[in-house]
Design an enzyme around this catalytic site. Structure first.
Site, short mmCIF file in Angstrom:
data_model
loop_
_atom_site.label_atom_id
_atom_site.label_comp_id
_atom_site.label_asym_id
_atom_site.label_seq_id
_atom_site.Cartn_x
_atom_site.Cartn_y
_atom_site.Cartn_z
N HIS A 72 0.65 -1.26 0.01
CA HIS A 72 0.02 -0.12 -0.07
C HIS A 72 1.05 1.20 0.05
O HIS A 72 1.80 1.17 0.81
CB HIS A 72 -0.98 0.11 0.91
CG HIS A 72 -2.20 -0.84 1.07
ND1 HIS A 72 -3.02 -0.75 2.02
CD2 HIS A 72 -2.30 -2.02 0.41
CE1 HIS A 72 -4.10 -1.77 1.76
NE2 HIS A 72 -3.52 -2.57 0.74
N TYR A 195 -8.76 5.79 8.01
CA TYR A 195 -9.05 5.98 9.47
C TYR A 195 -9.70 6.92 9.61
O TYR A 195 -9.73 7.91 9.04
CB TYR A 195 -7.50 6.34 9.84
CG TYR A 195 -6.33 5.25 10.20
CD1 TYR A 195 -5.73 4.91 9.11
CD2 TYR A 195 -6.17 4.76 11.34
CE1 TYR A 195 -4.84 3.74 9.18
CE2 TYR A 195 -5.14 3.71 11.58
CZ TYR A 195 -4.46 3.25 10.54
OH TYR A 195 -3.55 2.28 10.59
N PRO A 288 -2.97 0.10 18.96
CA PRO A 288 -2.90 -0.24 17.82
C PRO A 288 -3.24 0.85 16.55
O PRO A 288 -2.99 0.43 15.39
CB PRO A 288 -3.85 -1.54 17.34
CG PRO A 288 -4.93 -1.36 18.59
CD PRO A 288 -4.23 -0.92 19.70
N LYS A 292 1.70 -0.47 14.99
CA LYS A 292 3.15 -0.45 15.42
C LYS A 292 3.56 -1.87 16.31
O LYS A 292 4.64 -2.15 16.56
CB LYS A 292 3.54 0.81 16.29
CG LYS A 292 3.74 2.16 15.67
CD LYS A 292 4.75 2.07 14.61
CE LYS A 292 4.55 3.13 13.69
NZ LYS A 292 5.48 2.89 12.22
N TYR A 378 4.63 6.37 10.39
CA TYR A 378 3.37 5.26 10.02
C TYR A 378 4.39 4.32 9.09
O TYR A 378 4.43 3.27 9.46
CB TYR A 378 2.25 5.75 9.26
CG TYR A 378 1.32 4.69 9.28
CD1 TYR A 378 1.49 3.59 8.30
CD2 TYR A 378 0.16 4.64 10.00
CE1 TYR A 378 0.27 2.59 8.22
CE2 TYR A 378 -0.98 3.61 9.99
CZ TYR A 378 -0.73 2.66 8.94
OH TYR A 378 -1.67 1.85 8.83
#
Ligand code: FAS
Ligand code: PHB
Length: 385
Positions: A72, A195, A288, A292, A378
């Site tokens: 991704h 998100y 979460p 990570k 990220y």
């Protein structure tokens, strides 16, 4: 039994450490309370950072990952009326991979490089402050066993005995909400993760494959999954993820797993005491939201394996001496990032918080500096960060 490294826990940290030590010519034995089937069946993390993918590939564990995993470029950040894509490759030159922790676990077991004693009981650590530490346990027949080692690696997660076997200082933050997670046999309604901030609460649309979706909803602590029948879950997910916004639709499907995951940040320092070294969830827990947990476990054991090969094969103690400080730099960076993503995206019911959260979301999706900061954290920092 006698070995160079006694590893407690056959999750990703323990098995990957055993794999890396074997490649470095260091003997290890792993003890695990559960059966191999149980460990492999636990549904947990879903995202691998680029540095994790590079590490796994470099040690012969990347074949299925590259064949079945999905790369991704970034994620979507969503809130009522707005959806923005952050492209990590453009922003930070790194991508992420969707490849479930269960798949990583299967690849580690298939590698066959770890000698594991499964279904043990009463694991205890002894004399970790001396040069002759040992582990005692009972085997699946209930017989007492002992492993004498040069080093003990505590990879036994957040409920194991290792973190209690050494004097330490711990830091903890418990969040006032949990995640209700579902696994569903339905094609994802999005190409990359969404998100989403919503006044009702956070929602996340992730996935495991082109036919399996993984989604989460923010729920109050103590929520009973039985209070959330499938229809209610899909209805709330559709609302929070923006079903109908700009023609986007969330497609529901049969739910095959449903569970509630409490959220907390936890760090234990130092990550070494004498001949005991901690790695993975045994030393730290992150909410979460920053994806990570598994990646930190991989980073820890990458550093730890280098330190133990240097110590036990080459007689060089320097990396073992700096392991805790080296690992904790990345642990605190990821702990902050996971806290920041969590507090930015989860509804607290407070209007002032809501305005701060929306302002942060508008900033990270409109400012290249803000977007790059999120992308860099990220998509993953170099292992030696
Ligand atoms: P693990 O907990 O995976 O492994 C520890 C092992 O030690 C276990 O197999 C356990 O059985 C064993 N053990 C415990 N006590 C023992 C004893 N006394 N003797 C011998 N063995 C013992 N991270 C994400 O990034 N995204 C997610 O969505 C996500 N979801 C999660 C959901 C849940 C329910 C949990 C608990 C964690 C989740 N995580 C998630 C975090 C998770 O992925 C961890 O970061 C990852 O499993 C860390 O791996 P280990 O450190 O190996 O710990
Ligand atoms: C998952 O796919 O399980 C997942 C993905 C991203 C997260 C948390 C969980 O931040």
């Amino acid at each position: 039994m006698r070995t160079q490294v006694a590893i407690i826990g056959a999750g990703p940290a323990g098995l990957l450490l055993a794999h890396l030590l074997a490649r470095g010519g260091v003997d290890a034995i792993v003890v695990e309370t559960r059966s191999p089937e149980y460990v492999a069946s636990r549904i947990r993390a879903g995202i691998l950072e680029s540095s994790s993918v590079d590490l796994l590939t470099s040690v012969g564990l990347g074949e299925r990952l590259h064949a079945e995993g999905h790369e991704h470029r970034g994620i979507y950040l969503n809130w009522p009326g707005e959806r923005h894509h952050l492209d990590f490759v453009d922003l930070a030159g790194r991508s992420v991979w969707v490849y479930g922790q269960t798949e990583v676990q299967k690849d580690l077991v298939a590698a066959g490089t770890a000698s594991v004693v499964y279904e043990v009981g009463d694991t205890e650590l002894h004399d970790v402050g001396t040069e002759r530490p040992f582990v005692t346990f009972t085997d699946r027949e209930g017989r007492p066993q002992r492993i004498d080692a040069d080093v003990i690696a505590g990879c036994d997660g957040s409920f194991g005995p290792s973190r209690h076997a050494a004097p330490s200082e711990s830091y903890e933050r418990v969040y006032p909400y949990s995640w209700l997670g579902i696994l569903a046999d339905v094609a994802p309604s999005t190409d990359e993760l969404i998100y989403s901030w919503h006044p009702h609460g956070f929602a996340l649309h992730s996935m495991r494959s082109p036919t399996v979706s993984r989604l989460y909803l923010q729920v109050p602590n103590g929520t009973d999954p039985a209070d959330w029948p499938d229809d209610r879950v899909w209805e709330e997910l559709a609302l929070r993820l923006g079903h109908g916004q700009d023609g986007w639709k969330l497609t529901p499907g049969p739910v095959t797993d449903k569970s509630v995951l409490p959220m907390r940040s936890y760090v234990q320092t130092p990550m070494r005491h004498g001949r005991l070294f901690l790695a993975g969830d045994a030393a730290h827990i992150v909410p979460p939201t920053g994806a990570k947990g598994l990646n930190l476990a991989i980073a820890d054991v990458t550093l730890l394996s280098r330190a133990l090969v240097a110590l036990l094969k080459e007689g060089k103690p320097e990396l073992a001496g700096s392991y805790s400080d080296d690992a904790l730099r990345r642990v605190w960076r990821c702990t902050h990032f996971s806290w920041w993503m969590t507090t930015m995206l989860h509804a607290s019911g407070d209007e002032f918080d809501a305005q701060l959260q929306l302002s942060q979301l508008r900033w990270v999706t409109s400012s290249e500096a803000g977007a790059t900061g999120l992308a860099e954290n990220y998509a993953g920092l170099a292992i030696g960060f």
